[in-house]
Design an enzyme around this catalytic site. Structure first.
Site, short mmCIF file in Angstrom:
data_model
loop_
_atom_site.label_atom_id
_atom_site.label_comp_id
_atom_site.label_asym_id
_atom_site.label_seq_id
_atom_site.Cartn_x
_atom_site.Cartn_y
_atom_site.Cartn_z
CB THR A 143 44.81 34.56 43.18
OG1 THR A 143 44.83 33.34 43.87
CG2 THR A 143 43.56 35.31 43.56
CE LYS A 179 41.91 31.13 43.40
NZ LYS A 179 42.74 31.44 42.23
CB SER A 187 49.56 36.02 39.82
OG SER A 187 48.40 35.23 39.61
#
Length: 189
Positions: A6, A39, A130
Site C-alpha cells: 500500500t 484504500k 510500503s
C-alpha cells in the site's frame, strides 16, 4: 499468508487537501492479488478522508471505530483522532490490529497508529504504507520546487512511487476536499 502492499499520500495546500492510495494488494513478496483495491474513502458526511495501510479487515474495523468517534465529537478531527488513538492503544483487541490510518479534513492531516500516535506533519504532506517514504519524498520535492496544486502533486508523486516501489501500482483512488475563498469546504470529488 500475509497480505500487504500500500501507499497512501496526502497533501494539504491553500485550496484544501488531496489524498490518494494505490490499488495493489500483494501476497508475500511476489504475487499481486488485486490491482484496484479502494484504500481511500470519504466518511462522516463526506467531510473527512481516510486512507489505510495494513491488513484490510483490520482497516475496516478501524474505519468503523473512527467514524463513530467523529460522530461522537461532531466531526472534530483532532479530538476524534486523539480518542481513537487512546482506545486503539488501550483496547486488547484493537492493539493487535495491523494497520495505520491517514485522516484528513479540509484543514488538517493526521497520521494515527496503534501505538497511540497522532501526528500532524509540519509541512502538510504525509504518507504511510510500503511506498510511503518514496511518495513522501516525491511530494515534498514537488511542493518545494513547483507551483502545482495539492491534487496534482499527489498524482505525480504517486506515479513516481509506482515506478519505484514494487508494492505500489498506478491504479489510484483520489479524494479531495476543497475550500472556497472564505475557507469553507465547498466541493468534494
Amino acid at each position: 499468508m500475509h497480505l500487504h502492499g500500500t501507499t497512501i499520500l496526502a497533501v494539504r495546500d491553500a485550496h484544501g487537501v488531496a489524498m490518494a492510495g494505490d490499488g495493489q494488494v500483494t501476497m508475500g513478496q511476489s504475487v499481486a492479488l488485486k490491482h484496484k483495491a479502494r484504500k481511500v474513502r470519504k466518511i462522516y458526511k463526506d467531510r473527512v478522508i481516510v486512507g489505510f495501510a495494513g491488513a484490510t479487515a483490520d482497516a475496516m474495523t478501524l474505519f468503523e471505530r473512527f467514524e463513530a468517534k467523529l460522530e461522537q465529537f461532531n466531526g472534530n478531527l483532532v479530538r476524534a483522532s486523539v480518542e481513537m488513538a487512546k482506545e486503539w492503544r488501550l483496547d486488547k483487541y484493537l492493539r493487535r490490529l495491523e494497520a495505520m490510518l491517514l485522516v484528513a479534513d479540509d484543514t488538517s492531516i493526521l497520521l494515527l497508529s496503534g501505538t497511540g500516535d497522532v501526528i500532524e506533519p509540519d509541512d502538510g504532506v504525509a504518507a504511510i504504507g510500503s511506498g510511503g517514504s518514496f511518495a513522501l519524498a516525491a511530494a515534498r520535492a514537488l511542493v518545494r520546487n513547483s507551483s502545482l496544486e495539492g491534487e496534482e502533486i499527489v498524482r505525480k508523486a504517486m506515479a513516481i512511487t509506482a515506478e519505484i516501489c514494487v508494492f505500489t501500482n498506478d491504479q489510484l483512488t483520489l479524494e479531495t476536499l476543497r475550500k472556497d475563498a472564505s475557507n469553507k469546504e465547498i466541493t468534494t470529488s
